[in-house]
Write a protein that holds these residues in place. Structure first.
Motif, PDB file in Angstrom:
ATOM      1  N   ALA A 120      37.513  32.819  43.249  1.00 42.38           N
ATOM      2  CA  ALA A 120      36.874  32.146  44.387  1.00 42.38           C
ATOM      3  C   ALA A 120      35.412  32.552  44.509  1.00 42.38           C
ATOM      4  O   ALA A 120      34.549  31.720  44.816  1.00 42.38           O
ATOM      5  N   CYS A 121      35.133  33.827  44.260  1.00 38.06           N
ATOM      6  CA  CYS A 121      33.745  34.300  44.304  1.00 38.06           C
ATOM      7  C   CYS A 121      32.892  33.610  43.241  1.00 38.06           C
ATOM      8  O   CYS A 121      31.690  33.381  43.450  1.00 38.06           O
ATOM      9  N   ASP A 122      33.507  33.277  42.113  1.00 37.26           N
ATOM     10  CA  ASP A 122      32.793  32.616  41.017  1.00 37.26           C
ATOM     11  C   ASP A 122      32.929  31.096  41.067  1.00 37.26           C
ATOM     12  O   ASP A 122      32.414  30.396  40.182  1.00 37.26           O
ATOM     13  N   ASP A 123      33.656  30.593  42.071  1.00 34.82           N
ATOM     14  CA  ASP A 123      33.878  29.148  42.236  1.00 34.82           C
ATOM     15  C   ASP A 123      34.497  28.529  40.987  1.00 34.82           C
ATOM     16  O   ASP A 123      34.103  27.452  40.531  1.00 34.82           O
ATOM     17  N   ILE A 124      35.496  29.211  40.447  1.00 32.01           N
ATOM     18  CA  ILE A 124      36.203  28.709  39.272  1.00 32.01           C
ATOM     19  C   ILE A 124      37.285  27.726  39.714  1.00 32.01           C
ATOM     20  O   ILE A 124      38.118  28.052  40.556  1.00 32.01           O
ATOM     21  N   LYS A 125      37.255  26.546  39.123  1.00 34.85           N
ATOM     22  CA  LYS A 125      38.206  25.509  39.528  1.00 34.85           C
ATOM     23  C   LYS A 125      38.773  24.809  38.298  1.00 34.85           C
ATOM     24  O   LYS A 125      38.043  24.512  37.363  1.00 34.85           O
ATOM     25  N   PHE A 126      40.083  24.578  38.331  1.00 34.21           N
ATOM     26  CA  PHE A 126      40.746  23.790  37.292  1.00 34.21           C
ATOM     27  C   PHE A 126      42.123  23.399  37.798  1.00 34.21           C
ATOM     28  O   PHE A 126      42.802  24.170  38.479  1.00 34.21           O
ATOM     29  N   GLY A 127      42.524  22.204  37.502  1.00 29.23           N
ATOM     30  CA  GLY A 127      43.856  21.734  37.854  1.00 29.23           C
ATOM     31  C   GLY A 127      44.223  21.976  39.305  1.00 29.23           C
ATOM     32  O   GLY A 127      43.395  21.883  40.211  1.00 29.23           O
TER      33      GLY A 127
END
Length: 207
Positions: A120-127
């Protein structure tokens, strides 16, 4: 040590349940866990379960509630989801655990070095993980400092977000569940937060 019965569960107050959890974590952190007959406990609970606590924790492999609180089969309702967040199904599970099954306390347990928080801190998003990260980003936004280096490489920032997420989750539970809110007001249950240190095994509690 035997598993809880209807009578022993009913005899506990929320404060007593909290003390049992604190003492269990102290044993775990000191490597002095109780020697349990788990198959015996399973047999004791085969016709009915009477857990005294609900623990909402992360899916992290190092955060098994029964282990870190030194409890046995039939003692805890364990709910696990990345980032220890709540949704409607988790709230319903908590309501069942407390209102129907008699649990006395809910613990929202975060932990150090949480991968979901770091994502969340790195704003990682997938699926489908994107929807979960979006929930955790509420905690990221609540942490105002630092202004720069707001990413997973800043361990202090990550821990602040993890702590904030615990408090937001507790507030979410109280706001969204009329059932649990009423039980709190009647002192039938307690809700506390905790931060588990994956290096020491110790939990710092927030009331």
């Amino acid at each position: 040590m035997r598993t809880h019965t209807k009578e022993t569960q009913a005899s506990l107050t929320p404060e007593m349940a909290f003390q049992i959890l604190k003492e269990g974590n102290e044993r775990f952190a000191q490597n002095l866990t109780v020697n349990r007959d788990l198959l015996g406990q399973l047999k004791d609970a085969s016709e009915g379960q009477f857990p005294f606590a609900v623990v909402l924790s992360c899916i992290d492999s190092r955060t098994s509630a029964e282990l870190v609180f030194d409890q046995g089969l039939g003692d805890l309702f364990s709910i696990r989801i990345a980032g220890n967040i709540v949704n409607e199904d988790i709230l319903g599970s908590m309501e069942f655990a407390c209102k129907v099954a008699g649990a006395k306390i809910i613990v929202v347990l975060g932990h150090s070095g949480c991968g979901a928080i770091m994502a969340a801190c790195d704003d990682i998003k997938f699926g489908s993980f994107t929807a979960l990260v979006n929930k955790l980003k509420l905690a990221v936004a609540r942490v105002r400092e630092p202004i720069t280096d707001r990413n997973s490489q800043n361990s202090e920032f990550v821990e602040k977000v993890a702590m904030t997420n615990i408090f937001l989750t507790i507030a979410n539970i109280k706001h969204r569940s009329e059932v649990l809110r009423e039980m709190l007001e009647k002192y039938q249950i307690a809700i506390v937060g905790g931060m588990y240190d994956t290096q020491t095994g110790k939990i710092e509690f927030y009331q």
